[in-house]
Design an enzyme around this catalytic site. Structure first.
Site, short mmCIF file in Angstrom:
data_model
loop_
_atom_site.label_atom_id
_atom_site.label_comp_id
_atom_site.label_asym_id
_atom_site.label_seq_id
_atom_site.Cartn_x
_atom_site.Cartn_y
_atom_site.Cartn_z
N ARG A 44 2.84 15.68 2.31
CA ARG A 44 2.01 16.84 2.58
C ARG A 44 2.70 17.79 3.54
NH1 ARG A 44 -1.71 17.13 -1.35
NH2 ARG A 44 -3.04 15.27 -1.49
N HIS A 97 2.30 -2.82 -3.90
CA HIS A 97 1.19 -3.74 -3.63
C HIS A 97 0.15 -3.49 -4.71
CE1 HIS A 97 -1.69 -6.25 -1.66
NE2 HIS A 97 -2.36 -5.29 -1.05
N ASP A 106 -3.11 1.76 1.15
CA ASP A 106 -4.06 1.30 0.14
C ASP A 106 -5.33 2.14 0.11
OD1 ASP A 106 -2.40 -0.82 -0.62
OD2 ASP A 106 -3.36 -2.22 0.77
N GLN A 107 -5.91 2.39 1.27
CA GLN A 107 -7.22 3.00 1.33
C GLN A 107 -7.24 4.46 0.88
OE1 GLN A 107 -5.41 1.98 3.90
NE2 GLN A 107 -5.64 3.28 5.71
N SER A 155 3.22 17.17 7.46
CA SER A 155 3.36 15.76 7.80
C SER A 155 4.47 15.59 8.85
CB SER A 155 3.72 14.93 6.56
OG SER A 155 4.17 13.64 6.92
N GLU A 210 6.33 -16.69 23.63
CA GLU A 210 7.13 -17.77 23.06
C GLU A 210 6.86 -18.01 21.58
OE1 GLU A 210 7.50 -21.38 25.25
OE2 GLU A 210 7.59 -20.39 27.20
N GLU A 253 -2.47 -12.33 5.00
CA GLU A 253 -2.74 -11.42 6.11
C GLU A 253 -3.97 -11.86 6.91
OE1 GLU A 253 -1.11 -7.36 3.86
OE2 GLU A 253 -3.26 -7.78 4.00
#
Length: 337
Positions: free
Chosen positions: A48, A108, A83-84, A51, A231, A195
């Site tokens: 866009r 994905h 994704d959204q 951007s 750690e 995830e």
């Protein structure tokens, strides 16, 4: 039986004959676009106007145009926006610009598998998904290696979608490491599960609970941070290098005994049962619908959670301690433009 592909299984000329538009220039977008360019592929980046990534892409020697122009020009579109936003992006930018013979690729399977996007039957729909962050995909390519990659075909209008996906994977370095053939369903559901139950959700929740347990027990925040977060990288690196057996071999006998006798008291039968319920929510599409509704409502839960973790003592402690660690470059969300 999993099918694996390597360099000899891919035809580089297939992607070389394509006009590729990479939509987005985030972690994966920058790696795909630059690797494709360095492999001699005719590639542009769709961003866009305004951007903050336009300058970065241009400085990297890539041609940048607005997404509409990119979609009109390309005969292979790689969708690498979040994704959204893919549903709206596809409807507004891509759908009316697809033609017979075009290919629509993803890294994905979320939007395709859960049918937020339903491409017309005359286009190929495929996936090329490196199993690593974009910076690693780029670095490995530059160094002459690659990152293991998944490929899948959702719609094979031309009869050559798998071959095209392998050619694309070859151009970004995936076939150097090995390419695994899968499905949009399997990639999507296993990725979401990983995830939620371990890579992000599980680890994050364990860190916070362990930190709180130590500090409530009277230990300093600094000691708690080092033990339950700092750690962790050492252990993850060992797991990454040689699996659970190598990790247990590498730590002390005391740590190994504590692992095998106390670990099952943390991840109990009920924990595993809850994992099963989470998997069922993923498989049914319940999580996908919930997430899209959350996004469309303005992401109130996500916004509140981001504010809460920023104020958590483990984060405040970590920010201070990381500034003392000259061997690393401390990161915050503000560093990602």
């Amino acid at each position: 039986m999993t099918t694996m592909y390597y360099e000899a299984d891919a035809d580089p000329s297939l992607i070389a004959r394509r006009r590729v538009a990479v939509m987005g220039f985030g972690s994966q977008g920058h790696a795909h676009a630059l690797n494709l360019k360095d492999s001699g592929v005719d590639v542009i980046v769709g961003l866009r106007d305004g951007s903050p990534r336009v300058q970065a892409a241009s400085d990297a020697g890539l041609k940048v145009v607005n997404p509409e122009t990119a979609a009109e020009w390309a005969d292979l579109i790689m969708v690498l926006v979040p994704d959204q936003v893919q549903k709206g992006f596809y409807h507004d930018v891509i759908a009316q610009r697809l033609s017979v013979g075009d290919a629509l690729f993803f890294a994905h399977g979320f939007s395709i598998h859960f049918e937020f996007i339903s491409p017309p039957g005359y286009v190929d729909v495929g996936m090329v998904a490196p199993k690593g962050p974009g910076h690693l995909v780029r670095r490995q390519y530059v160094e002459g290696s690659g990152v293991p990659t998944l490929v899948a075909v959702n719609q094979d209008a031309s009869g050559g979608t798998l071959a095209l996906a392998l050619s694309y994977a070859h151009a970004i370095g995936g076939t150097r490491a090995g390419v695994i053939e899968t499905t949009f369903k399997d990639e999507t559901e296993t990725d979401l599960f990983g995830e939620q139950v371990i890579l992000c959700g599980g680890v994050d929740s364990l860190i916070q609970a362990a930190f709180e347990t130590l500090t409530e027990g009277g230990y300093t925040t600094e000691m708690a941070y080092f033990e339950v977060l700092h750690e962790l990288k050492l252990i993850v690196d060992l797991l990454w290098e040689g699996g659970i057996e190598w990790m247990r071999h590498s730590v002390s006998d005391t740590a190994e005994y504590g692992d095998i006798t106390r670990g099952p008291r943390i991840v109990t039968a009920e924990t595993k049962a809850e994992m099963g319920r989470i998997l069922a929510e993923i498989q049914s599409g319940e999580f996908a619908r919930e997430w899209m509704a959350e996004y469309e409502a303005g992401s109130p839960k996500l916004t509140a959670a981001r504010a809460a973790i920023a104020e958590h003592p483990v984060e405040a402690t970590g920010r201070a301690l990381r500034e003392m660690m000259t061997f690393m470059v401390a990161k915050t969300p503000k560093d990602d433009v």
